[in-house]
Design a protein around this motif. Structure first.
Motif, short mmCIF file in Angstrom:
data_model
loop_
_atom_site.label_atom_id
_atom_site.label_comp_id
_atom_site.label_asym_id
_atom_site.label_seq_id
_atom_site.Cartn_x
_atom_site.Cartn_y
_atom_site.Cartn_z
N SER A 287 6.93 -5.84 -4.61
CA SER A 287 7.94 -4.96 -4.03
C SER A 287 7.36 -4.14 -2.88
CB SER A 287 8.49 -4.01 -5.11
OG SER A 287 9.30 -3.02 -4.51
N GLY A 288 7.86 -4.38 -1.68
CA GLY A 288 7.43 -3.58 -0.53
C GLY A 288 7.91 -2.15 -0.61
N HIS A 289 9.10 -1.94 -1.15
CA HIS A 289 9.64 -0.60 -1.30
C HIS A 289 8.79 0.22 -2.27
CE1 HIS A 289 12.35 2.63 -2.63
NE2 HIS A 289 12.98 2.47 -1.47
N ALA A 290 8.42 -0.37 -3.39
CA ALA A 290 7.59 0.34 -4.37
C ALA A 290 6.21 0.62 -3.80
CB ALA A 290 7.48 -0.47 -5.66
N ALA A 291 5.66 -0.33 -3.03
CA ALA A 291 4.34 -0.12 -2.44
C ALA A 291 4.38 1.02 -1.42
CB ALA A 291 3.86 -1.40 -1.77
N HIS B 202 14.37 -5.15 -8.21
CA HIS B 202 13.11 -5.84 -8.40
C HIS B 202 12.81 -6.03 -9.87
CE1 HIS B 202 11.28 -6.27 -4.42
NE2 HIS B 202 11.86 -5.14 -4.10
N ARG B 203 12.07 -7.05 -10.16
CA ARG B 203 11.57 -7.28 -11.51
C ARG B 203 10.44 -6.30 -11.81
NH1 ARG B 203 12.09 -12.29 -8.89
NH2 ARG B 203 13.51 -13.76 -9.89
N PRO B 204 10.14 -6.05 -13.08
CA PRO B 204 9.04 -5.15 -13.42
C PRO B 204 7.71 -5.59 -12.82
CG PRO B 204 10.39 -5.53 -15.34
CD PRO B 204 10.91 -6.44 -14.27
N SER B 205 7.42 -6.89 -12.82
CA SER B 205 6.15 -7.37 -12.28
C SER B 205 6.03 -7.09 -10.79
CB SER B 205 5.99 -8.87 -12.53
OG SER B 205 7.01 -9.61 -11.86
N ASP B 206 7.15 -7.10 -10.06
CA ASP B 206 7.12 -6.78 -8.63
C ASP B 206 6.63 -5.36 -8.39
OD1 ASP B 206 8.39 -9.24 -8.57
OD2 ASP B 206 10.37 -8.41 -8.14
N VAL B 207 7.14 -4.45 -9.19
CA VAL B 207 6.84 -3.03 -9.00
C VAL B 207 5.43 -2.70 -9.50
CG1 VAL B 207 7.57 -0.69 -9.59
CG2 VAL B 207 9.28 -2.46 -9.15
N ILE B 208 5.07 -3.22 -10.67
CA ILE B 208 3.75 -2.94 -11.22
C ILE B 208 2.65 -3.46 -10.30
CG2 ILE B 208 2.20 -3.46 -13.15
CD1 ILE B 208 4.74 -3.54 -14.92
N ALA B 209 2.83 -4.67 -9.78
CA ALA B 209 1.83 -5.24 -8.87
C ALA B 209 1.72 -4.40 -7.60
CB ALA B 209 2.20 -6.68 -8.51
N ALA B 210 2.84 -3.90 -7.09
CA ALA B 210 2.80 -3.08 -5.88
C ALA B 210 2.03 -1.79 -6.10
CB ALA B 210 4.23 -2.78 -5.42
N VAL B 211 2.25 -1.15 -7.24
CA VAL B 211 1.55 0.10 -7.54
C VAL B 211 0.05 -0.15 -7.73
CG1 VAL B 211 1.38 2.03 -9.15
CG2 VAL B 211 3.63 1.14 -8.52
N LEU B 212 -0.29 -1.25 -8.39
CA LEU B 212 -1.71 -1.58 -8.59
C LEU B 212 -2.37 -1.92 -7.25
CD1 LEU B 212 -1.54 -3.72 -11.85
CD2 LEU B 212 -2.57 -1.46 -11.58
N TRP B 213 -1.64 -2.52 -6.34
CA TRP B 213 -2.19 -2.79 -5.00
C TRP B 213 -2.50 -1.48 -4.28
CZ3 TRP B 213 -4.81 -5.16 -1.63
CH2 TRP B 213 -4.58 -5.06 -0.27
N VAL B 214 -1.61 -0.51 -4.40
CA VAL B 214 -1.86 0.81 -3.82
C VAL B 214 -3.07 1.46 -4.49
CG1 VAL B 214 -0.91 3.13 -3.51
CG2 VAL B 214 0.52 1.13 -3.10
N ALA B 215 -3.23 1.25 -5.79
CA ALA B 215 -4.40 1.80 -6.49
C ALA B 215 -5.69 1.20 -5.95
CB ALA B 215 -4.28 1.52 -7.98
N ALA B 216 -5.68 -0.10 -5.67
CA ALA B 216 -6.88 -0.74 -5.10
C ALA B 216 -7.21 -0.17 -3.73
CB ALA B 216 -6.67 -2.25 -5.02
N LEU B 217 -6.20 -0.01 -2.89
CA LEU B 217 -6.42 0.55 -1.56
C LEU B 217 -6.92 1.99 -1.65
CD1 LEU B 217 -3.26 -0.79 0.32
CD2 LEU B 217 -5.62 -1.57 0.60
N SER B 218 -6.34 2.77 -2.57
CA SER B 218 -6.73 4.17 -2.71
C SER B 218 -8.19 4.30 -3.12
CB SER B 218 -5.84 4.86 -3.74
OG SER B 218 -4.48 4.82 -3.35
#
Length: 265
Positions: free
Chosen positions: A122-126, A169-185
């Motif tokens: 999810s781009g919106h969640a990211a 979005h599906r749950p996996s879309d949102v969870i993956a987006a937040v985890l991607w932001v966690a990696a960048l952070s």
């Protein structure tokens, strides 16, 4: 080297979690079915109308972006250019990469009846997660304690969860987006809490949420526990994203390249 070892390890851990979410939730029949079941079971039966969730989804992005803009102006006035640049990199990279992945990746037809096309990630969640983390990072140091971090994580859960609640979005879309932001952070803000003792306040509730979500997903009463599972997965990802940022023991001035009081004397 030691200062970078833990942030890099955290980033790789988050990236591994993103890859695992993709493989399981997108490329396996069981994962697709659980993902769709969590989406429908978690929010569709709620008695709360969908309009408030739509308002949260659409309005939160503008509100947080405005807050980050004000904080960025204040930070620039205080010559914290490096911090503002890293926040801009976080938001830009989080949004661009998730948008590109969603257009490039494919979703095989394995029995998922929700959408016939790919919505991962999810781009919106990211974008929302990156802005919320940036708002926390740009805040004054006295507002970056454990309680504020957890309040920020709760905000992230509500905003990210609105994409699931509105069936965008599906749950996996949102969870993956937040985890991607966690990696960048973890990479962009390596001067956050370092060491097991400093990480415990955030990792313990995150681990509890992971266990809770796993139990809720594995039980046969998935329809009734979908909301619990979604909230727990998102809470864990939000704690991971926010808990690893912010200055540590007053060292933010040194990390940003500004002279500390000890050096100025």
């Amino acid at each position: 080297m030691r200062a970078w070892a833990m942030p890099v390890a955290r980033a790789w851990g988050c990236l591994a979690a993103v890859a695992a979410v993709f493989v399981v939730a997108v490329w396996t029949p069981v994962g697709q079915r659980i993902d769709s079941a969590l989406m429908g079971a978690g929010f569709a039966p709620l008695t709360v109308p969908m309009e408030p969730w739509q308002l949260v989804r659409r309005g939160s992005l503008m509100v947080v972006a405005a807050l980050v803009g004000v904080e960025a102006i204040v930070a620039l006035a205080r010559r914290r250019w490096g911090l503002v640049l890293r926040c801009a990199m976080l938001v830009g990279c989080a949004t661009l990469v998730t948008t590109a992945l969603r257009r490039v990746l494919t979703r095989p037809e394995l029995g998922d009846p929700t959408y016939p096309f790919n919505t991962w990630p999810s781009g919106h969640a990211a974008a929302s997660a990156a802005l919320i983390v940036s708002a926390f990072v740009l805040a004054p140091p006295r507002w970056q304690g454990v309680r504020i971090r957890r309040l920020t994580a709760v905000t992230l859960v509500v905003v990210a969860g609105s994409s699931i609640a509105t069936l965008a979005h599906r749950p996996s879309d949102v969870i993956a987006a937040v985890l991607w932001v966690a990696a960048l952070s973890a990479v962009l803000f390596p001067n956050g809490p370092v060491g097991w003792r400093a990480l415990q306040p955030d990792l313990r509730p995150a681990a509890f949420c992971v266990a809770l979500a796993a139990v809720a997903t594995s039980l046969p009463w998935l329809y009734q526990l979908g909301l619990l599972a979604n909230g727990a997965w998102l809470a864990a990802a939000a704690l991971v994203a926010v808990g690893w940022t912010g200055p540590r023991n007053g060292r933010s001035a040194v990390a940003e390249g500004r002279p500390s009081r000890a050096r100025s004397r």
